[in-house]
Design an enzyme around this catalytic site. Sequence first.
Site, PDB file in Angstrom:
ATOM      1  CB  CYS A 102      -1.515   6.330   7.023  1.00  0.00           C
ATOM      2  SG  CYS A 102      -2.523   4.489   6.572  1.00  0.00           S
ATOM      3  CG  LEU A 103       2.046   2.190   3.552  1.00  0.00           C
ATOM      4  CD1 LEU A 103       2.118   0.910   2.917  1.00  0.00           C
ATOM      5  CD2 LEU A 103       2.674   2.851   2.849  1.00  0.00           C
ATOM      6  CG  HIS A 111      -6.827   1.444   7.087  1.00  0.00           C
ATOM      7  ND1 HIS A 111      -6.749   1.737   7.094  1.00  0.00           N
ATOM      8  CD2 HIS A 111      -5.151   1.323   7.568  1.00  0.00           C
ATOM      9  CE1 HIS A 111      -5.845   3.667   6.893  1.00  0.00           C
ATOM     10  NE2 HIS A 111      -4.838   1.930   7.108  1.00  0.00           N
ATOM     11  N   GLY A 125       2.530  -2.359   7.638  1.00  0.00           N
ATOM     12  CA  GLY A 125       0.975  -3.360   7.655  1.00  0.00           C
ATOM     13  C   GLY A 125      -0.134  -2.266   6.618  1.00  0.00           C
ATOM     14  CG  HIS A 154      -2.989   2.293  12.149  1.00  0.00           C
ATOM     15  ND1 HIS A 154      -2.313   3.656  11.684  1.00  0.00           N
ATOM     16  CD2 HIS A 154      -3.226   2.225  10.464  1.00  0.00           C
ATOM     17  CE1 HIS A 154      -1.921   3.627  10.247  1.00  0.00           C
ATOM     18  NE2 HIS A 154      -2.412   3.056   9.969  1.00  0.00           N
ATOM     19  CD  GLU A 155      -2.624  -1.419   8.939  1.00  0.00           C
ATOM     20  OE1 GLU A 155      -3.278  -1.277   8.495  1.00  0.00           O
ATOM     21  OE2 GLU A 155      -1.578  -0.603   9.584  1.00  0.00           O
ATOM     22  CD  GLN A 175      -4.032   0.651   4.247  1.00  0.00           C
ATOM     23  OE1 GLN A 175      -3.469  -0.229   4.759  1.00  0.00           O
ATOM     24  NE2 GLN A 175      -3.144   1.991   4.345  1.00  0.00           N
TER      25      GLN A 175
HETATM   26 NI    NI Z   1      -3.046   2.980   7.451  1.00  0.00          NI
END
Ligand code: NI
Length: 176
Positions: free
Chosen positions: A101-102, A147, A46, A143-144, A51
């Site tokens: 998370c990236l 963000h 995701g 989660h997204e 991000q």
């Molecule tokens: Ni994330």
Amino acid sequence: MAVLEILEVPHPGLRAVAKPVAVVDDSVRKIVADMFDTMYDARGIGLAATQVAIEQRIVVIDLQETVGEGEDAKAVRTPLVYINPELISVSDETNFYSEGCLSIPEQYAEVERPAACRARWLDEQGEAHEGDFDGLLATALQHEIDHLNGVLFIDHISKLKRDMLLKKLTKMRKAA
Ligand code: NI
């Protein structure tokens, strides 16, 4: 194809609150395509636009679930796009997932979230949708959406666990 740079903690851009997309046009579809390129390149499931330093409410998800067993097992891509995603309701029931998370590379923590949710969003053609989510997809979507509001999964765990996780990340970066 464009792989964008992914912001990592403690970059202040990760705390930005993204603005709603006014019109779903080619420029938005280009962002979506670049976000998929970036997410697959980073082996994530995701990615939110914040991000990649784009402060618009755009999310891409692909759980790339494995189909088949043994030698026949392969990850199947199912790209999902959520523009201006909004939670309408969440379940009282919660569950725990080990989230990563990236933007917080190679760090994981058990996060408790509503097990199911109902959301509305626009697709790549600007069409409105509403739907119910559960399992990993419900977790990933929440989660997204976090963000897009400048919230990270580490905000959902205790300060003690968060400090430990960030310390491990600093150590890992020094070793690299
Ligand atoms: Ni994330």
